[in-house]
Scaffold this motif. Structure first.
Motif: not given
Length: 454
Positions: A404-412
């Protein structure tokens, strides 16, 4: 008190929907059950905890650890406490609300068995009436829990800074690992049935109306014999109670123009052609029954839709129209067309799906043989509700498995941050609310420290 950090209430709502459908038994058929908690006048059974725990482990959100048994027990306890506290706080749901969702859920169950009550009894050991009563109890509790939770957490939001803080609080080696994801869209066409086929069905339903009106035939008998609605056909066409706006507009306007007991002329909706009888209007809801006949497209009707989708594919590939715009304008699938044709994950409304989220096996295997960026030729498939359809699929993107990372998974991460904030608020609420309610726990769950306030 250690409130749930991983088991969400949206998930529990799904479990509640199925908890009435079975009991823990021994191999000899003897029921193995006991009361493990009493919350005022409400009880929690060991079988409820066991079933919910098994489902929680099976359906745990991808990349996150499943809940512990204590966490499941605690969450079910909070549900019971919310229902008991709702009585004190006068947070209620109406009978009409319960009836609407009960009828909808029951019809879904009946569809799974082709409307055959004998098969239902064989599967559950209960008649349709017994099962419907159990579903009603579960639905009532579910609605009360949802309303109480909404009241407690009303107005709660999270900021980007809070999402970043939540993400930064997770050790790198504890960040969830997400499997590969895909973004997939579709444009669907339902073949337009030729006028002659439709007219034959209209004439058949007009004859049914005449035969029922003159006493030559019985509505329920004709519905069981001819209706192509698998959920209501076996029930004599009975659809149950619905609010305005919950059925097809053409169906609803026709039904509400009738007097109780009156029959309509045949009316067409996206689902087929209906003969409708209004049964009752009650508390802002209405109850109807219908006989549904579905016009079947001929081979030529199907070929016309295939040619249309083929031409649309050519236009998209030539860059003369964007796929999303074409889906919004031309797709007959309302579930995806408003989203530019793209499938979404119901858990977070994201266009990025894991392959296991794609429940349609044909769709799964079609993607497996496609290149990213490709659009398929028109594919014919069967919609269980609306019959033969065709679609083209667009494989827009594939995302590799990753931490998980903020760029790819912000909505999660935003959803997880909000859940944690809600859990903290519910934890504080629980500590206060439990003082107003009688609670008695079985000693086998003392280890969970549910009432400790820690």
């Amino acid at each position: 008190m250690k409130l749930l950090n991983r088991l969400t209430f949206s998930f529990l709502a799904t479990l509640l929907a199925t908890s009435a459908f079975g009991q823990a038994t021994t191999t000899t058929g003897q029921v193995l059950d006991k009361i493990v908690a009493k919350v005022d006048n409400y009880i929690l059974l060991e079988s409820d905890v066991q079933k919910t725990y098994i489902e929680a482990v099976a359906q745990a959100q991808q990349g996150l650890e499943p809940p512990t048994r204590c966490e499941v027990f605690e969450s079910l306890m909070i549900n019971k406490l919310m229902v008991a506290k709702a009585e004190i706080d006068s947070v209620l749901v109406t009978d009409a609300e319960v009836m609407l969702q009960t009828d909808s859920r029951f019809n879904m169950v009946m569809q799974q068995f082709g409307g055959d009550e004998a098969t239902l009894i064989q599967a559950y050991g209960k008649t349709s009436d017994q099962l419907k009563n159990e579903i009603e109890e579960v639905i009532r509790e579910q609605l009360i829990v949802q309303r109480m939770r909404g009241k407690i957490t009303e107005g709660l939001t999270v900021s980007p800074a809070e999402v970043r803080a939540f993400y930064n609080s997770i050790p790198n080696d504890s960040l969830p690992f997400f499997s590969a994801e895909v973004t997939v869209g579709q444009i669907v066409k339902k073949p337009e049935v030729n006028p002659r086929t439709k007219e034959e069905i209209f004439e058949q339903l007009r004859q049914f109306k005449n035969d029922i009106g003159t006493g030559k035939a019985d509505f329920a008998t004709l519905a069981r014999q001819y209706s192509e609605d698998p959920g209501s056909g076996a029930q004599g066409g009975d659809l149950g109670f619905f609010r305005r706006g919950e059925l097809a507009p053409e169906f609803e306007s026709t039904a509400l123009a009738l007097k109780p007991g009156e029959l309509s002329d045949p009316v067409e909706t996206d689902f087929g052609v209906h003969l409708i009888q209004l049964l009752e209007v009650k508390n802002g809801t209405f109850n109807t029954r219908h006989i549904l006949r579905i016009p079947k497209p001929t081979a030529e009707d199907i070929k016309k839709s295939e040619r249309f989708l083929d031409s649309l594919k050519t236009e998209i590939q030539a860059g003369r129209i964007e796929f999303a715009n074409a889906a919004k304008e031309y797709s007959d699938d309302r579930a995806t067309s408003d989203n530019g044709g793209f499938f979404t994950d119901p858990a977070n409304n994201s266009n990025r799906l894991t392959l296991r989220t794609l429940e349609d096996p044909v769709l799964y295997f079609t993607l497996d043989s496609m290149e990213v960026g490709a659009i398929t030729k028109p594919i014919q498939y069967e919609d269980p509700r609306e019959g033969t359809k065709l679609r083209i699929l667009y494989y827009k993107a594939k995302y590799p498995a990753h931490r998980a990372n903020l760029d790819d998974d912000y909505e999660k991460l935003k959803a997880a941050t909000l859940r944690r904030k809600e859990d903290e608020l519910l934890s504080k609420w629980f500590i206060t609310a439990k003082e107003d309610i009688f609670i008695d726990l079985d000693p086998i769950y003392d280890r969970c420290n549910v009432l400790s306030g820690k």
